[in-house]
Design a protein around this motif. Structure first.
Motif, mmCIF file in Angstrom:
data_model
loop_
_atom_site.group_PDB
_atom_site.id
_atom_site.type_symbol
_atom_site.label_atom_id
_atom_site.label_comp_id
_atom_site.label_asym_id
_atom_site.label_seq_id
_atom_site.Cartn_x
_atom_site.Cartn_y
_atom_site.Cartn_z
ATOM 1 N N LEU A 158 0.830 -1.208 0.000
ATOM 2 C CA LEU A 158 0.000 0.000 0.000
ATOM 3 C C LEU A 158 0.864 1.257 0.000
ATOM 4 O O LEU A 158 0.519 2.261 -0.633
ATOM 5 N N PHE A 159 1.988 1.199 0.705
ATOM 6 C CA PHE A 159 2.918 2.328 0.708
ATOM 7 C C PHE A 159 3.442 2.590 -0.709
ATOM 8 O O PHE A 159 3.444 3.731 -1.184
ATOM 9 N N TYR A 160 3.865 1.512 -1.385
ATOM 10 C CA TYR A 160 4.363 1.673 -2.743
ATOM 11 C C TYR A 160 3.248 2.096 -3.701
ATOM 12 O O TYR A 160 3.498 2.819 -4.665
ATOM 13 N N SER A 161 2.017 1.648 -3.421
ATOM 14 C CA SER A 161 0.878 2.083 -4.233
ATOM 15 C C SER A 161 0.686 3.589 -4.123
ATOM 16 O O SER A 161 0.420 4.269 -5.126
ATOM 17 N N ALA A 162 0.839 4.105 -2.905
ATOM 18 C CA ALA A 162 0.697 5.548 -2.688
ATOM 19 C C ALA A 162 1.810 6.306 -3.408
ATOM 20 O O ALA A 162 1.563 7.337 -4.059
ATOM 21 N N VAL A 163 3.036 5.795 -3.312
ATOM 22 C CA VAL A 163 4.172 6.437 -3.983
ATOM 23 C C VAL A 163 3.957 6.450 -5.493
ATOM 24 O O VAL A 163 4.134 7.478 -6.155
ATOM 25 N N MET A 164 3.544 5.298 -6.039
ATOM 26 C CA MET A 164 3.326 5.205 -7.476
ATOM 27 C C MET A 164 2.189 6.113 -7.922
ATOM 28 O O MET A 164 2.259 6.751 -8.992
ATOM 29 N N SER A 165 1.144 6.202 -7.112
ATOM 30 C CA SER A 165 0.016 7.079 -7.445
ATOM 31 C C SER A 165 0.449 8.532 -7.497
ATOM 32 O O SER A 165 0.038 9.284 -8.398
ATOM 33 N N ILE A 166 1.293 8.923 -6.559
ATOM 34 C CA ILE A 166 1.799 10.302 -6.543
ATOM 35 C C ILE A 166 2.657 10.566 -7.777
ATOM 36 O O ILE A 166 2.522 11.609 -8.437
ATOM 37 N N LEU A 167 3.534 9.622 -8.105
ATOM 38 C CA LEU A 167 4.435 9.803 -9.246
ATOM 39 C C LEU A 167 3.675 9.888 -10.565
ATOM 40 O O LEU A 167 3.937 10.762 -11.393
ATOM 41 N N LEU A 168 2.715 8.973 -10.751
ATOM 42 C CA LEU A 168 1.943 8.989 -11.997
ATOM 43 C C LEU A 168 0.960 10.160 -12.021
ATOM 44 O O LEU A 168 0.727 10.750 -13.077
ATOM 45 N N GLY A 169 0.407 10.485 -10.855
ATOM 46 C CA GLY A 169 -0.499 11.633 -10.780
ATOM 47 C C GLY A 169 0.211 12.930 -11.095
ATOM 48 O O GLY A 169 -0.340 13.807 -11.780
ATOM 49 N N THR A 170 1.438 13.053 -10.606
ATOM 50 C CA THR A 170 2.242 14.250 -10.897
ATOM 51 C C THR A 170 2.494 14.387 -12.390
ATOM 52 O O THR A 170 2.421 15.485 -12.954
ATOM 53 N N ARG A 171 2.760 13.268 -13.045
ATOM 54 C CA ARG A 171 2.993 13.310 -14.492
ATOM 55 C C ARG A 171 1.731 13.710 -15.247
ATOM 56 O O ARG A 171 1.797 14.425 -16.247
ATOM 57 N N LEU A 172 0.587 13.247 -14.776
ATOM 58 C CA LEU A 172 -0.671 13.651 -15.406
ATOM 59 C C LEU A 172 -0.890 15.150 -15.278
ATOM 60 O O LEU A 172 -1.300 15.817 -16.238
#
Length: 198
Positions: free
Chosen positions: A176-190
């Motif tokens: 879940l921690f990595y899911s949050a990190v990945m969501s932030i990274l991909l969300g930032t790119r969007l």
């Protein structure tokens, strides 16, 4: 960041050695028989964790460049991406060689019961053309197609997280921690993409 070519070479070598350290520590623990009660599982999970960490680092470098308004983070993007693939390859090899003993029958038997294996294989297959096309020579040959090809890293990031979430059956706090990190990274790119197009 204005540094001489020599300084950049030293920094890159240092980061390369630092990135290789988890692998060297695993080799050391293997040779000293210090991988615990289930050494194959320890190898498998540790290599998978590092593959995901380097994938996150790779995806973080472009937003970091935008945030700092500096170009230097991009100098390390290819290296971090290749290390993500390096650890992912070892993660895959441990599963095929040590878990399954190269048995195609065992693989066919496990897949219907463990769909996370298919997602993990998909992630590895997505990362493979990115690693193979990472050189500047191939980048020049592919031209604009290179940028399109390397957008597969976003799908690989999502599938890697899915693989991790499906793999863990009890304590899912780490995935879940990595899911949050990945969501932030991909969300930032969007966000950066929509700002660029508006």
């Amino acid at each position: 960041m204005h540094l001489s070519r020599t300084h950049w070479v030293v920094i890159k070598i240092s980061i390369f050695l630092l990135s290789l350290t988890p692998f060297l520590l695993l080799v050391n623990d293997t040779l000293r028989d210090q991988l615990g009660a289930n050494p194959v599982e320890t190898l498998h999970f540790t290599l998978g964790d590092w593959a995901l960490r380097f994938l996150c680092i790779t995806l973080a470098l472009t937003p970091l460049r935008k945030l700092l308004q500096q170009s230097w983070p991009i100098r390390f993007r290819r290296m971090m991406g290749l290390f993500a693939y390096f650890y992912a390859s070892l993660h895959f090899l441990v599963y095929i060689l040590l878990d399954l003993s190269l048995s195609w029958t065992h693989f066919i038997d496990e897949v219907p019961q463990s769909p996370y294996i298919l997602v993990g294989l998909l992630t590895f297959l997505l990362l493979t053309p990115l690693a193979l096309s990472s050189s500047k020579t191939i980048q020049k040959r592919l031209g604009k197609h290179w940028l399109q090809l390397h957008k597969l890293v976003y799908i690989a990031g999502i599938s890697a997280i899915t693989h991790y979430l499906w793999l863990v059956k009890s304590d899912i706090s780490e995935p879940l921690f990595y899911s949050a990190v990945m969501s932030i990274l991909l969300g930032t790119r969007l966000i950066l993409y929509f700002k660029k197009t508006t």
